[in-house]
Design a protein around this motif. Structure first.
Motif, PDB file in Angstrom:
ATOM      1  N   CYS A  96       7.259   8.636 -86.907  1.00 28.03           N
ATOM      2  CA  CYS A  96       7.127   7.232 -86.486  1.00 28.03           C
ATOM      3  C   CYS A  96       7.858   6.295 -87.439  1.00 28.03           C
ATOM      4  O   CYS A  96       8.472   5.308 -87.013  1.00 28.03           O
ATOM      5  CB  CYS A  96       5.647   6.843 -86.394  1.00 28.03           C
ATOM      6  SG  CYS A  96       4.802   7.524 -84.958  1.00 28.03           S
ATOM      7  N   SER A  99      11.640   6.683 -86.565  1.00 33.82           N
ATOM      8  CA  SER A  99      12.067   6.037 -85.319  1.00 33.82           C
ATOM      9  C   SER A  99      11.881   4.533 -85.347  1.00 33.82           C
ATOM     10  O   SER A  99      12.665   3.792 -84.745  1.00 33.82           O
ATOM     11  CB  SER A  99      11.290   6.635 -84.139  1.00 33.82           C
ATOM     12  OG  SER A  99      11.595   8.010 -83.984  1.00 33.82           O
ATOM     13  N   SER A 100      10.856   4.060 -86.056  1.00 33.69           N
ATOM     14  CA  SER A 100      10.572   2.626 -86.058  1.00 33.69           C
ATOM     15  C   SER A 100      11.442   1.855 -87.034  1.00 33.69           C
ATOM     16  O   SER A 100      11.705   0.662 -86.835  1.00 33.69           O
ATOM     17  CB  SER A 100       9.103   2.381 -86.419  1.00 33.69           C
ATOM     18  OG  SER A 100       8.847   2.728 -87.777  1.00 33.69           O
ATOM     19  N   GLU A 214      12.047  13.138 -82.406  1.00 39.52           N
ATOM     20  CA  GLU A 214      12.279  11.792 -81.881  1.00 39.52           C
ATOM     21  C   GLU A 214      11.001  11.228 -81.266  1.00 39.52           C
ATOM     22  O   GLU A 214      10.284  11.914 -80.540  1.00 39.52           O
ATOM     23  CB  GLU A 214      13.391  11.814 -80.833  1.00 39.52           C
ATOM     24  CG  GLU A 214      14.763  12.137 -81.411  1.00 39.52           C
ATOM     25  CD  GLU A 214      15.864  12.022 -80.360  1.00 39.52           C
ATOM     26  OE1 GLU A 214      15.579  11.476 -79.262  1.00 39.52           O
ATOM     27  OE2 GLU A 214      16.986  12.483 -80.636  1.00 39.52           O
ATOM     28  N   PRO A 216       9.930   7.556 -79.194  1.00 37.22           N
ATOM     29  CA  PRO A 216      10.471   6.301 -78.673  1.00 37.22           C
ATOM     30  C   PRO A 216      10.223   5.146 -79.647  1.00 37.22           C
ATOM     31  O   PRO A 216       9.119   5.018 -80.193  1.00 37.22           O
ATOM     32  CB  PRO A 216       9.716   6.106 -77.354  1.00 37.22           C
ATOM     33  CG  PRO A 216       9.357   7.498 -76.939  1.00 37.22           C
ATOM     34  CD  PRO A 216       9.060   8.237 -78.217  1.00 37.22           C
ATOM     35  N   GLU A 217      11.246   4.348 -79.871  1.00 37.61           N
ATOM     36  CA  GLU A 217      11.167   3.309 -80.900  1.00 37.61           C
ATOM     37  C   GLU A 217       9.973   2.376 -80.696  1.00 37.61           C
ATOM     38  O   GLU A 217       9.249   2.062 -81.654  1.00 37.61           O
ATOM     39  CB  GLU A 217      12.458   2.491 -80.919  1.00 37.61           C
ATOM     40  CG  GLU A 217      12.496   1.447 -82.019  1.00 37.61           C
ATOM     41  CD  GLU A 217      13.796   0.662 -82.005  1.00 37.61           C
ATOM     42  OE1 GLU A 217      14.431   0.568 -83.072  1.00 37.61           O
ATOM     43  OE2 GLU A 217      14.163   0.138 -80.926  1.00 37.61           O
ATOM     44  N   ASP A 218       9.751   1.918 -79.467  1.00 38.02           N
ATOM     45  CA  ASP A 218       8.644   0.997 -79.215  1.00 38.02           C
ATOM     46  C   ASP A 218       7.301   1.635 -79.548  1.00 38.02           C
ATOM     47  O   ASP A 218       6.427   1.005 -80.141  1.00 38.02           O
ATOM     48  CB  ASP A 218       8.661   0.519 -77.762  1.00 38.02           C
ATOM     49  CG  ASP A 218       9.797  -0.443 -77.474  1.00 38.02           C
ATOM     50  OD1 ASP A 218      10.438  -0.909 -78.443  1.00 38.02           O
ATOM     51  OD2 ASP A 218      10.053  -0.724 -76.289  1.00 38.02           O
ATOM     52  N   ARG A 219       7.147   2.906 -79.163  1.00 40.66           N
ATOM     53  CA  ARG A 219       5.892   3.593 -79.444  1.00 40.66           C
ATOM     54  C   ARG A 219       5.713   3.793 -80.947  1.00 40.66           C
ATOM     55  O   ARG A 219       4.604   3.666 -81.488  1.00 40.66           O
ATOM     56  CB  ARG A 219       5.857   4.939 -78.724  1.00 40.66           C
ATOM     57  CG  ARG A 219       4.465   5.569 -78.684  1.00 40.66           C
ATOM     58  CD  ARG A 219       4.474   6.830 -77.848  1.00 40.66           C
ATOM     59  NE  ARG A 219       4.913   7.978 -78.645  1.00 40.66           N
ATOM     60  CZ  ARG A 219       5.275   9.151 -78.142  1.00 40.66           C
ATOM     61  NH1 ARG A 219       5.315   9.320 -76.830  1.00 40.66           N
ATOM     62  NH2 ARG A 219       5.628  10.151 -78.926  1.00 40.66           N
TER      63      ARG A 219
END
Length: 391
Positions: A96, A99-100, A214, A216-219
């Motif tokens: 996280c 990705s974030s 990976e 998802p960026e939003d998650r």
């Protein structure tokens, strides 16, 4: 956000800090990953800080056990992430964080390096950079964990030098090795392994690793925001924006996905907590802590007024806003500490905290001195009080 607004007093915020950050002895953890997760991430710019921050939150855990967590179990990893700063995070949270935050930093680092290569005029380009990266990974596969100097000797491309800022007053010649290694680390393709020397050393070896899965960026951003609110709430949108280094738009989007609750503070201002987290937190037993420079409990908010008297800031922070070693009593900063060349731990309270506090701080200083042993710790970012005490 919920329309109900419970009031959370300054005293309760300090209770939360002691419990959530594992600083009260009754809630101490047993592994570095627990300490990291308690504050989301341990600051790792200064090699010693990670160990001293973890030590303050763990029960009876020595350096050897911490090194096992870092280098054998890989349960905690160092990552260039929030605010373009090096942090140590649990392996569970690392995807996280990547990705974030970290991958965006890596992309920016790549653009910057490619720009420097183009401006240098030697014909070095993206293809050359890709080749240098693959050669570096191949050298790690062949030779095992290696230092930057060992990689430079093994990979001819890393011995190249470029001119940065050509024609300007900032013109300088730099080797590419540090930049290529930094880029591979930011991409998650290599990680720091055991350092040369002791736990206070920043001269790490590097090892080849698989990129993080990976997310998802939003998650990923929503998960990071949720964990941060649990650790640091009540807090504000501005606090989270500062702590992550995200844009205000990204912060607001992440908070909207989390759905935090609003609470009232003593001054009537509103702040945010994680969903379902507005209830009271029991007051822990009295506790004292000697935290290192850059510790997350001092650096977790843009506004630290609930645990730091503004009058104490000039003594405890440098001009860039980096906090030095701090003394804590029941959730507030009451002084600072340092280690002298002979190993003695010395401290000073910036005001009258009471006899109980002085006794508890003295006992904690003795425990810290025993834990550090023969090691010597000098903060990377030195502050006025630390400099004064250490002489």
């Amino acid at each position: 956000m919920s329309s109900s607004r419970r009031r959370i007093t300054t005293a309760e915020r300090r209770h939360r800090l002691g419990v959530r950050h594992l600083l009260a002895p009754s809630v101490h953890g047993t592994a570095v990953a627990e300490a990291a997760d308690a504050v989301v991430a341990l600051h790792a710019t200064d090699a010693a800080t990670v160990y001293l921050s973890a030590r303050a939150r763990l029960a009876g855990t020595g350096v050897a056990a911490m090194e096992k967590d870092f280098y054998d179990e890989h349960s905690v990893v160092r990552m260039l992430s929030m605010r373009n700063t090096l942090f140590a995070v649990s392996a569970e949270l690392a995807p996280c964080v990547a990705s974030s935050t970290a991958l965006a930093i890596a992309a920016k680092e790549r653009r910057t390096l490619l720009k420097h290569l183009q401006e240098d005029g030697q014909g070095l380009d993206a293809a050359w950079l890709a080749g240098a990266e693959e050669s570096t990974l191949a050298a790690l596969d062949a030779g095992g964990p290696s230092t930057g100097s060992q990689l430079s000797a093994a990979v001819p491309a890393l011995s190249r030098k470029i001119t940065v800022g050509r024609g300007s007053k900032w013109e300088t010649t730099q080797g590419v090795a540090t930049r290529v290694i930094r880029l591979l680390a930011a991409d998650g393709r290599i990680r720091r392994d055991r350092p040369r020397g002791s736990w206070t050393s920043s001269q790490f070896r590097w090892t080849h690793c698989a990129p993080w899965p990976e997310v998802p960026e939003d998650r990923a951003r929503a998960e990071l925001a949720r964990r941060w609110l649990h650790a640091y709430g009540p807090a504000t949108e501005a606090d989270l924006t500062w702590w992550t280094g995200w844009t205000l738009t990204a912060t607001r989007k992440a908070l909207a996905a989390v759905g935090p609750e609003e609470v009232l503070l003593d001054d009537g201002a509103t702040a945010l907590v994680a969903p379902g987290d507005a209830g009271p937190v029991p007051e822990p037993e009295p506790w004292a802590a000697l935290l290192p420079g850059l510790d997350p409990s001092a650096m977790g908010w843009a506004d630290r007024s609930f645990h730091l008297d503004p009058a104490h800031r000039p003594a405890l922070f440098d001009r860039a806003g980096n906090v030095g070693p701090t003394v804590w009593w029941n959730g507030r900063i009451v002084g600072g500490w340092a280690q002298r060349p002979g190993g003695e731990i010395v401290w000073r309270l910036l005001g009258d905290a009471g006899a109980e506090a002085e006794k508890a701080v003295a006992a904690e200083a003795a425990r810290l001195a025993e834990w550090i042993g023969e090691a010597r710790v000098t903060p990377r970012f030195r502050t006025p009080l630390e400099r004064e005490l250490s002489t």
